[in-house]
Enzyme design. Structure first.
Site, PDB file in Angstrom:
ATOM      1  N   GLU A   1       0.720  -1.337   0.066  1.00  0.00           N
ATOM      2  CA  GLU A   1       0.038   0.065   0.328  1.00  0.00           C
ATOM      3  C   GLU A   1       0.892   1.151  -0.237  1.00  0.00           C
ATOM      4  OE1 GLU A   1      -2.718   1.453  -0.294  1.00  0.00           O
ATOM      5  OE2 GLU A   1      -4.318   0.756   0.554  1.00  0.00           O
ATOM      6  N   ASP A   2       0.381   2.423  -0.543  1.00  0.00           N
ATOM      7  CA  ASP A   2       0.910   3.641  -0.402  1.00  0.00           C
ATOM      8  C   ASP A   2       1.047   4.188   0.925  1.00  0.00           C
ATOM      9  OD1 ASP A   2      -1.591   3.833  -0.512  1.00  0.00           O
ATOM     10  OD2 ASP A   2      -1.610   5.569  -2.328  1.00  0.00           O
TER      11      ASP A   2
ATOM     12  N   PHE B   1      -2.609  15.915   4.539  1.00  0.00           N
ATOM     13  CA  PHE B   1      -2.573  15.361   3.389  1.00  0.00           C
ATOM     14  C   PHE B   1      -1.340  15.375   2.388  1.00  0.00           C
ATOM     15  CE2 PHE B   1      -4.154  14.898  -1.105  1.00  0.00           C
ATOM     16  CZ  PHE B   1      -4.869  13.991  -1.215  1.00  0.00           C
ATOM     17  N   VAL B   2      -0.731  14.204   1.963  1.00  0.00           N
ATOM     18  CA  VAL B   2       0.543  14.408   1.043  1.00  0.00           C
ATOM     19  C   VAL B   2       0.216  14.007  -0.320  1.00  0.00           C
ATOM     20  CG1 VAL B   2       1.892  13.945   3.128  1.00  0.00           C
ATOM     21  CG2 VAL B   2       0.969  12.010   1.956  1.00  0.00           C
TER      22      VAL B   2
ATOM     23  N   ARG C   1       1.201  12.651  -8.887  1.00  0.00           N
ATOM     24  CA  ARG C   1       1.812  11.209  -8.725  1.00  0.00           C
ATOM     25  C   ARG C   1       3.146  10.891  -9.164  1.00  0.00           C
ATOM     26  NH1 ARG C   1      -2.606   7.915  -7.366  1.00  0.00           N
ATOM     27  NH2 ARG C   1      -4.862   8.336  -8.426  1.00  0.00           N
TER      28      ARG C   1
ATOM     29  N   ASP D   1      -4.089   5.353   6.430  1.00  0.00           N
ATOM     30  CA  ASP D   1      -4.831   6.708   6.843  1.00  0.00           C
ATOM     31  C   ASP D   1      -5.688   6.228   8.052  1.00  0.00           C
ATOM     32  OD1 ASP D   1      -5.520   9.353   7.402  1.00  0.00           O
ATOM     33  OD2 ASP D   1      -6.709   9.361   5.494  1.00  0.00           O
TER      34      ASP D   1
END
Ligand code: 5GP
Length: 176
Positions: free
Chosen positions: A98-99, A151-152, A164, A102
């Site tokens: 996963e990136d 938020f990034v 991206r 959260d």
């Protein structure tokens, strides 16, 4: 595109150094095992492609598509599967990539879904983790970087499809 104020949070060099460390530990874990490395699209495509090249043992590559943010900066709270795997996971060792974790909702959803496919094991990795945003428990075997609940974007992560392609991670400041 709106004007976004970006401040660099994690450099390209820091990301690549951490990937080498994680890759080395996964090489030890997966040596001589049948492994399916699962990329969670779209956000983890860049991390995934660097990470699998840092793993020095055979892996089968496959792709999951999920959507949870739907063009906003807040999780919709609903995970939608947009692309399924084409490989059977039965008896295989799964590496779930996963990136970012959260609220934990997406990872929790994916882990439950993968479990029903009877893998021998599931190893879950996320490049980024926001511990302060956690709503749901999920198992994380390895994390690249723990970050604040901001938020990034960059290195695969987007805002409305943009950013991206940045080779680093940036925090989003004011939106004009
Ligand atoms: P969760 O289900 O853990 O709340 O969120 C997981 C998904 O939301 C991630 O795979 C990612 O697509 C998206 N996400 C969560 N936080 C961020 C963020 O700070 N920036 C971006 N671009 N996406 C995020």
């Amino acid at each position: 595109m709106e004007n976004m104020n970006l401040s660099k949070l994690i450099t390209e060099k820091e990301i690549q150094k951490r990937i080498k460390e994680i890759g080395a530990s996964l090489t030890d874990r997966f040596r001589d095992k049948e492994v399916v490395a699962v990329c969670v699209l779209k956000g983890s495509f860049m991390f995934y492609s660097d990470l699998i090249r840092a793993i020095d043992t055979e892996v089968i590559c496959d792709f999951f598509g999920v959507s949870s943010y739907q063009n906003s900066m807040h999780s919709s709270g609903e995970v939608k599967l947009t692309l399924d795997l084409s490989t059977s996971l039965e008896g295989k060792h799964v590496l779930l990539v996963e990136d970012i974790v959260d609220t934990g909702l997406t990872m929790n959803y994916l882990q439950h879904m993968l479990q029903t496919r009877k893998p021998a094991s599931i190893t879950s990795i996320s490049l980024l983790h926001k511990p302060a945003a956690k709503k749901v428990d999920c198992q994380l075997d390895e994390v690249g970087f723990e970050i604040k609940d901001n938020f990034v974007v960059g290195y695969g992560l987007d805002y409305q499809g943009y950013y991206r392609n940045l080779p680093y991670i940036a925090e989003v400041g004011n939106i004009n």
